[in-house]
Scaffold this motif. Structure first.
Motif, short mmCIF file in Angstrom:
data_model
loop_
_atom_site.label_atom_id
_atom_site.label_comp_id
_atom_site.label_asym_id
_atom_site.label_seq_id
_atom_site.Cartn_x
_atom_site.Cartn_y
_atom_site.Cartn_z
N ILE A 79 0.86 -1.19 0.00
CA ILE A 79 0.00 0.00 0.00
C ILE A 79 0.89 1.24 0.00
N VAL A 80 0.70 2.11 -0.99
CA VAL A 80 1.55 3.29 -1.13
C VAL A 80 0.68 4.55 -1.11
N GLY A 81 1.00 5.46 -0.20
CA GLY A 81 0.29 6.73 -0.13
C GLY A 81 0.97 7.81 -0.94
N HIS A 82 0.17 8.69 -1.57
CA HIS A 82 0.69 9.81 -2.35
C HIS A 82 -0.09 11.07 -1.99
N THR A 83 0.57 12.22 -2.03
CA THR A 83 -0.08 13.50 -1.79
C THR A 83 0.07 14.40 -3.01
N ASP A 84 -0.62 15.55 -2.97
CA ASP A 84 -0.35 16.56 -3.98
C ASP A 84 0.89 17.35 -3.55
N ALA A 139 -0.35 3.68 6.24
CA ALA A 139 -0.47 2.86 7.45
C ALA A 139 -1.92 2.80 7.93
N ALA A 140 -2.64 3.92 7.79
CA ALA A 140 -4.04 3.95 8.21
C ALA A 140 -4.89 3.03 7.35
N VAL A 141 -4.60 2.98 6.05
CA VAL A 141 -5.33 2.07 5.16
C VAL A 141 -5.05 0.62 5.53
N LYS A 142 -3.80 0.32 5.77
CA LYS A 142 -3.45 -1.04 6.21
C LYS A 142 -4.21 -1.41 7.48
N GLU A 143 -4.24 -0.50 8.42
CA GLU A 143 -4.92 -0.75 9.69
C GLU A 143 -6.42 -0.95 9.48
N ALA A 144 -7.02 -0.15 8.60
CA ALA A 144 -8.45 -0.28 8.34
C ALA A 144 -8.79 -1.63 7.71
N LEU A 145 -7.95 -2.10 6.78
CA LEU A 145 -8.20 -3.40 6.16
C LEU A 145 -8.09 -4.53 7.19
N GLU A 204 1.89 -4.53 3.23
CA GLU A 204 3.00 -3.62 3.52
C GLU A 204 2.52 -2.20 3.25
N ALA A 205 3.11 -1.22 3.92
CA ALA A 205 2.68 0.16 3.74
C ALA A 205 3.87 1.10 3.72
N SER A 206 3.82 2.08 2.80
CA SER A 206 4.85 3.12 2.73
C SER A 206 4.26 4.33 2.04
N GLY A 207 5.01 5.43 2.02
CA GLY A 207 4.53 6.65 1.39
C GLY A 207 5.55 7.22 0.43
N LYS A 208 5.06 7.89 -0.61
CA LYS A 208 5.94 8.54 -1.59
C LYS A 208 5.80 10.06 -1.56
N GLY A 209 4.93 10.59 -0.67
CA GLY A 209 4.76 12.03 -0.61
C GLY A 209 4.27 12.59 -1.93
#
Length: 442
Positions: free
Chosen positions: A372-377, A394-400, A412-417
């Motif tokens: 799971i990868v998070g992205h922002t503007d 991480a919140a999406v992983k937790e919700a699932l 797995e969870a990480s972010g790309k900003g």
């Protein structure tokens, strides 16, 4: 001043309404009491009456206690300056549970978005058309900017592109009505195909039908609302659902409610706050392409300052996302339909349908693991956006795990900003497309 002469009596009436007549939850009452129009008013737009100010002033202590924001605001994080909301598991689970039956999933490509950020307060949004004095305002207790509808007014967005045969529309609405015993104006929200006309043509303001159209009409009552759905092929009625009294509508008053519409060729589905109100297989005429969202507020014996109808956070997306095909066969599924509070990793309840669809695929294919990868503007600080994207993933992983019992070992969870944009961060639609969550098959 006439409104000041009526202040004492009006305050008594308003307090009676807030505490004795409308069966609203405490939070909704607080927002209802605090909503004020901050617009720099034009000659045709009145300020909200002194009653609202007086009632709000008298309750400031209680409201501030209920809506107090934490210190340490993060400036310009993912769309706007805002205090990060609480990212607790309890808050996320409670919000998602409220939409537990919600099966709306937005289209996979954002076509149009508008949250009115950057628009001038007290003016109609740039490029929009209207035959009245509807203007952009800010509201106490609610983030962002909103369009306040004036009575006897039709409003057209500045969109110029066809939506295609399959698409979704989402926006938030606030209905604030000072019920005094007579009927408030009805509120229509709908879509039309402008045909040979421009999407903002003056002709559509007098009768927003075009080549084809549909609308939901909400006629508020103090304890409910009468709802009616109609569609037209030019000026011939194509589908009609007669008015019905809906008690659920009373929960819409005095707070922000989320409206979601899904069109699949002729099929029309419509939700408000996760409740599916309509699912009509032949609700939309076949010919012509819908290309405009419109709002219409009727007339009533009420003064303008007694009626507050607001819309905001509009998003229109093309396509029908096929979660299973994209994740299982293509190995990657990206969605803008998992929404978060501004500057926060708290998942909004209207994300429940997307989470449910992803969980269903993972349940059907227990051998699949995903990243799971998070992205922002690109609005705000780079480092803050990087941290925010990680927290959101991480919140999406937790919700699932918590809501859908997906084994955490498969996630797995990480972010790309903001470093991997897929659209132009200079436009509202581009920023909406960039605020996304990806699921990558491992």
């Amino acid at each position: 001043m006439k409104c000041l002469q009526r202040t004492t009596a009006a305050i008594a009436a308003a307090i009676g309404i807030v505490f004795g007549i409308m069966p609203l939850p405490i939070q909704a009452q607080s927002i209802l009491n605090k909503i004020k129009n901050r617009a720099e008013q034009t000659a045709t737009q009145k300020v909200l009456n002194e009653t609202d100010k007086a009632v709000s002033k008298g309750m400031d202590k209680a409201i501030e206690s209920a809506t107090a924001k934490p210190d340490g605001n993060t400036p310009g994080t993912d769309g706007a300056s805002a205090a990060p909301g609480p990212d607790t598991a309890a808050n996320k689970q409670t919000a998602i549970h409220a939409f537990s039956r919600y099966d709306f999933v937005p289209g996979d490509s954002v076509l149009y978005a508008n949250d009115f950020s950057g628009e001038a307060i007290g003016e109609l949004p740039t490029g929009w058309n209207s035959n009245g004095s509807s203007v952009v305002v800010s509201l106490d207790g609610l983030r962002g900017q909103w369009l306040r509808m004036a009575q006897r007014t039709v409003v057209l967005t500045d969109n110029e592109q066809a939506f295609g045969p399959d698409f979704t529309v989402e926006f938030d609405m606030v209905l604030q009505i000072d019920f005094k015993g007579w009927l408030p104006p009805s509120f229509k929200l709908g879509l039309l195909a402008s045909g040979a006309e421009s999407t903002t043509a003056n002709k559509l303001l007098s009768d927003p039908k075009g080549d084809k159209s549909f609308y939901l009409e909400i006629s508020p009552l103090s304890d409910a609302a009468n709802l009616m759905l109609e569609s037209y092929e030019k000026y011939t009625r194509h589908f009609y659902s007669p008015p019905n009294k809906n008690k659920v509508a009373r929960s819409w008053y005095g707070k922000s409610s989320h409206v979601a519409i899904q069109v699949q060729k002729e099929r029309l589905r419509l939700w408000v706050d996760g409740e599916k109100l309509y699912d009509v297989p032949k609700g939309i005429p076949k010919d012509g392409q819908l290309n405009q969202l419109f709002f219409q507020l009727g007339s009533s014996p009420y003064e303008d300052e007694q009626i507050g109808v607001y819309v905001g956070n509009i998003k229109i997306a093309r396509g029908l996302p096929d979660t299973r095909h994209k994740l299982v066969e293509e190995g990657r599924f990206s969605t803008t339909g998992i929404l978060f509070d501004t500057g926060s990793a708290t998942i909004k309840p209207e994300s429940a349908g997307v989470l449910k669809s992803i969980a269903a695929v993972l349940t059907q294919h227990p051998d699949i693991r995903v990243h799971i990868v998070g992205h922002t503007d690109a609005v705000g600080d780079d480092a803050a956006n990087q941290a925010l994207s990680e927290r959101r993933a991480a919140a999406v992983k937790e919700a699932l795990q918590a809501q859908h019992q997906i084994d955490g070992a498969r996630l797995e969870a990480s972010g790309k900003g903001e470093v991997e944009p897929v659209a132009d961060n200079q436009t509202a639609a581009g920023r909406a497309q960039n605020r996304r969550v990806e699921f990558i098959k491992l």
